[in-house]
Enzyme design. Structure first.
Site, PDB file in Angstrom:
ATOM      1  N   LYS A 119      -2.580   7.099   1.190  1.00  0.00           N
ATOM      2  CA  LYS A 119      -2.366   7.383   2.619  1.00  0.00           C
ATOM      3  C   LYS A 119      -1.254   8.434   2.701  1.00  0.00           C
ATOM      4  O   LYS A 119      -0.077   8.119   2.911  1.00  0.00           O
ATOM      5  CB  LYS A 119      -2.003   6.106   3.368  1.00  0.00           C
ATOM      6  CG  LYS A 119      -2.135   6.226   4.885  1.00  0.00           C
ATOM      7  CD  LYS A 119      -1.975   4.865   5.535  1.00  0.00           C
ATOM      8  CE  LYS A 119      -2.018   4.935   7.051  1.00  0.00           C
ATOM      9  NZ  LYS A 119      -3.333   5.353   7.575  1.00  0.00           N
ATOM     10  N   ARG A 177       0.831  -1.213   0.000  1.00  0.00           N
ATOM     11  CA  ARG A 177       0.000   0.000   0.000  1.00  0.00           C
ATOM     12  C   ARG A 177       0.862   1.257   0.000  1.00  0.00           C
ATOM     13  O   ARG A 177       0.537   2.246  -0.672  1.00  0.00           O
ATOM     14  CB  ARG A 177      -0.956  -0.004   1.194  1.00  0.00           C
ATOM     15  CG  ARG A 177      -1.961   1.153   1.148  1.00  0.00           C
ATOM     16  CD  ARG A 177      -3.024   1.043   2.210  1.00  0.00           C
ATOM     17  NE  ARG A 177      -2.472   1.197   3.562  1.00  0.00           N
ATOM     18  CZ  ARG A 177      -3.211   1.190   4.671  1.00  0.00           C
ATOM     19  NH1 ARG A 177      -4.533   1.008   4.588  1.00  0.00           N
ATOM     20  NH2 ARG A 177      -2.661   1.324   5.862  1.00  0.00           N
ATOM     21  N   GLU A 191     -16.059   6.664   6.673  1.00  0.00           N
ATOM     22  CA  GLU A 191     -15.221   6.043   7.684  1.00  0.00           C
ATOM     23  C   GLU A 191     -15.101   6.996   8.859  1.00  0.00           C
ATOM     24  O   GLU A 191     -15.633   8.109   8.825  1.00  0.00           O
ATOM     25  CB  GLU A 191     -13.842   5.724   7.108  1.00  0.00           C
ATOM     26  CG  GLU A 191     -13.114   6.952   6.567  1.00  0.00           C
ATOM     27  CD  GLU A 191     -11.840   6.610   5.820  1.00  0.00           C
ATOM     28  OE1 GLU A 191     -11.448   5.432   5.806  1.00  0.00           O
ATOM     29  OE2 GLU A 191     -11.233   7.519   5.239  1.00  0.00           O
TER      30      GLU A 191
END
Length: 285
Positions: free
Chosen positions: A151, A52, A184
């Protein structure tokens, strides 16, 4: 012994761990990161986090100066140097130092920073009693503006929502997307359970594809529990039987109330408890 921080290929005492004030990671939040757990001296789901990280870097055209095997080696060495048995790794890659401007062509020497330390995100009693959360007015970034799957070091969107939560006396807050759907929480993915079915927002709801989220989905499916990745609204949380959050730091933590509405019977439910136990077993493997 002082905490040993990995920076630019070296392990340095915390007091000596420094980067340039001209680093674009500091000036513009230009970089990517991962938060990774360590259990029993072993870095948990290492490959998933590394994959990721490199995908996030590719998306923002940031070239990481280490190969994946070199990065894994550096993480393991940092964990070992700090004698971390059960803890947390913060892995950061910045764009590097440059001029006062947005042009990435005027930056050089991206910085790889690895911090291995102990962590306790939530009071242990909250895993027994459950969290009470509120819905933040701050929505998630529009996915067409900035992909939530990156991210990045720019966490201001989440921070603003977190402020709303703490101002309301809650340590976590729910964030909706631009369509008013559940996305979220500020630092965790969210799940609800209704009539034995586990439901969580899909990737295109504007969420980070959580590593712990994916692990819990797999655990549920292996246990024969139906899992749906589909959009839902706040109302669906209000009327759910159970609710819980997942995250690398949070692990699996129950939610028992949202915006003053009690979820289920106001206590962590059986499926939440079962998945939490299965997740703990996974960390011991």
């Amino acid at each position: 012994m002082s905490l040993q921080i990995y920076i630019d290929g070296k392990l340095l005492p915390k007091e000596e761990a420094k980067i340039s004030v001209f680093d674009h990671g500091l000036l513009y939040g230009d970089g990517v990161f991962e938060g990774i757990r360590v259990y029993h001296h072993k870095v948990f789901l290492m490959q998933e986090h590394i994959d990721r990280l490199y995908e996030s870097a590719l998306a923002i055209r940031l070239e990481i100066p280490l190969s994946k095997p070199e990065m894994i080696k550096a993480i393991n060495e940092t964990v070992a140097a700090n004698k971390i048995e059960n803890g947390y790794v913060r892995l950061v890659v910045t764009r590097g130092a440059g001029s006062l401007g947005l042009d990435i062509r005027r930056t050089s020497n991206p910085q790889v920073i690895i911090i291995a330390d102990n962590i306790s995100l939530y009071d242990p009693q909250l895993y027994v009693d459950g969290l009470k959360i509120i819905t933040a007015a701050t929505i998630r970034n529009h996915p067409a503006a900035l992909s939530s799957r990156v991210k990045s070091l720019n966490y201001l969107n989440n921070i603003m929502a977190k402020i709303e939560g703490t101002d309301a006396g809650c340590i976590e807050a729910l964030m909706l997307n631009h369509k008013g759907e559940v996305a979220e929480c500020t630092g965790d993915n969210i799940f609800i359970i209704k009539n034995g079915i586990v439901k969580t927002p899909p990737i295109d709801a504007g969420i980070l594809e959580g590593i712990t989220r994916n692990a819990v989905i797999k655990l549920a499916e292996q246990s024969g529990i139906a899992v749906e990745q589909s959009s839902f609204m706040r109302h669906d949380i209000f009327v759910a039987d159970e609710c819980f959050l997942t995250g690398s730091a949070a692990e699996v933590i129950p939610v028992v109330a949202l915006d003053g509405r009690t979820i289920g019977n106001g206590k962590p439910g059986p499926i939440t408890k079962d998945l939490n136990e299965k997740f703990k077993q996974l960390t011991r493997e």
